[in-house]
Design an enzyme around this catalytic site. Structure first.
Site, PDB file in Angstrom:
ATOM      1  N   LYS A 154       0.839  -1.204   0.000  1.00 13.62           N
ATOM      2  CA  LYS A 154       0.000   0.000   0.000  1.00 13.62           C
ATOM      3  C   LYS A 154       0.872   1.252   0.000  1.00 13.62           C
ATOM      4  O   LYS A 154       0.617   2.202  -0.736  1.00 13.62           O
ATOM      5  CB  LYS A 154      -0.939  -0.006   1.223  1.00 13.62           C
ATOM      6  CG  LYS A 154      -2.071  -1.024   1.099  1.00 13.62           C
ATOM      7  CD  LYS A 154      -2.847  -1.239   2.402  1.00 13.62           C
ATOM      8  CE  LYS A 154      -3.840  -2.400   2.235  1.00 13.62           C
ATOM      9  NZ  LYS A 154      -4.597  -2.728   3.433  1.00 13.62           N
TER      10      LYS A 154
ATOM     11  N   GLN B 107      -4.627  -1.273   9.607  1.00 19.42           N
ATOM     12  CA  GLN B 107      -4.609  -2.636   9.061  1.00 19.42           C
ATOM     13  C   GLN B 107      -5.189  -3.624  10.070  1.00 19.42           C
ATOM     14  O   GLN B 107      -4.811  -3.628  11.244  1.00 19.42           O
ATOM     15  CB  GLN B 107      -3.166  -3.027   8.687  1.00 19.42           C
ATOM     16  CG  GLN B 107      -3.035  -4.376   8.013  1.00 19.42           C
ATOM     17  CD  GLN B 107      -3.659  -4.432   6.618  1.00 19.42           C
ATOM     18  OE1 GLN B 107      -3.744  -3.439   5.922  1.00 19.42           O
ATOM     19  NE2 GLN B 107      -4.116  -5.603   6.217  1.00 19.42           N
TER      20      GLN B 107
ATOM     21  N   ASP C  28     -11.384   2.990   4.141  1.00 15.91           N
ATOM     22  CA  ASP C  28     -11.635   1.540   4.135  1.00 15.91           C
ATOM     23  C   ASP C  28     -13.138   1.250   4.143  1.00 15.91           C
ATOM     24  O   ASP C  28     -13.557   0.111   3.908  1.00 15.91           O
ATOM     25  CB  ASP C  28     -11.029   0.911   5.396  1.00 15.91           C
ATOM     26  CG  ASP C  28      -9.786   0.092   5.106  1.00 15.91           C
ATOM     27  OD1 ASP C  28      -9.679  -0.454   3.997  1.00 15.91           O
ATOM     28  OD2 ASP C  28      -8.939  -0.005   6.005  1.00 15.91           O
TER      29      ASP C  28
END
Ligand code: GUN
Length: 294
Positions: free
Chosen positions: A53, A97, A120
């Site tokens: 990422k 994450q 997200d």
């Protein structure tokens, strides 16, 4: 029928080129999209996703604020970092994450992220907006799945989509996205899960089969209708002594068997994976644009 293999790496590369141009145009206007990234602990799969990422952000011209914290980080410290990022005007998107270490309440941490920075799409506000068809950030993996289908010319409108898996990250959001009455959606959606009896009787009805079960060989050729489009979201590490790393990646679908029956299929790796990262960047750039327009 021998399936066409959907090359997610190629679709993602094309989208990333488009994005790079968009970021350059924003930068010329003084807008630099920024992503705050937080990884807690040493899980090797999570670490490799986060590195990918960060690298993708750098290539696209997106500023990234990378934070790798030890596994012993307290929930309060993590929440304090999210709150700092909520206030930081350089950051338009925040990525924590998952999974987090066991001593941390994931819902409490995710719930701290401002919905406008929740690239997200995991906060309850964004999930609710997705379900009722309002503007929101769509979770990256399901968003990538829909882009792969649309860009591969798969007819979604009116199709029977069967989703295998009911996770909050993939199964539930992809089902909700595809049943909306809008472009690249309007499907009839069935969700199967570990409590489903005779799963094959459902999967065999699928025009589009989306598999996010987290288990290799969940779908075998006998469970697939001739000509179906099969999207394999699974990423499983299995031991392989012939590899230097000692493992290789496989999906949830028996690729070789199902390939002979489907019309389209995604490989693992190189299918959905590269799209997830791309959609994270798409959402971050979108967030920067929305912020500038406010
Ligand atoms: N863990 C597995 N997939 C994801 C994802 O899309 N976002 C985050 N934040 N964590 C994940």
């Amino acid at each position: 029928m021998a399936a066409t293999i959907i090359d997610g790496t190629q679709v993602a590369a094309q989208m990333r080129e488009e994005l790079k141009r968009e970021v350059a145009a924003l930068r010329a206007k003084g807008i630099v999209p920024g992503l705050g990234v937080i990884l807690v602990g040493q899980d090797p799969a999570s670490a490799s996703y986060v590195s990918a990422k960060e690298q993708a952000c750098a290539e696209a011209g997106i500023y990234s604020d990378d934070n790798r914290l030890p596994a012993v980080t307290s929930q309060a410290e993590l929440i304090a970092l999210v709150e700092r990022m909520n206030q930081d005007p350089r950051i338009h998107g925040i990525l924590v994450q998952l999974p987090l270490p066991k001593h941390i309440d994931e819902d409490a941490v995710i719930g701290t992220i401002r919905p406008e920075k929740d690239v997200d799409g995991f906060t309850p506000i964004n999930v609710g907006r997705l379900v009722i068809g309002q503007q929101c950030f769509m979770p990256c993996t399901p968003h990538g799945v829909v882009q792969l289908l649309a860009r591969s010319g798969v007819q979604i409108d009116g199709a029977h989509v069967v989703v295998v898996g009911r996770s909050n990250i993939v199964g539930k959001p992809v089902a909700n996205m595809l049943l909306q009455k809008q472009k690249n959606a309007n499907a009839t959606v069935t969700i199967c899960h570990t409590g489903t009896r005779d799963m094959a009787s459902f999967t065999r009805q699928a025009d589009i089969l989306i598999v996010a079960a987290g288990r290799p060989n969940t779908i075998t050729a006998d469970m697939v209708k001739e000509g179906a489009a099969v999207i394999d979201v699974g990423v499983n590490r299995i031991e392989d002594a012939t590899r230097k790393s000692g493992f290789r990646l496989v999906g949830d679908v028996d690729f070789e068997g199902v390939k002979a029956k489907a019309s389209l299929i995604t490989p693992v790796p190189g299918g959905v994976g590269p799209m997830t990262i791309t959609m994270l960047m798409v959402n971050t750039v979108e967030s920067a644009k929305r912020h500038a327009a406010r």
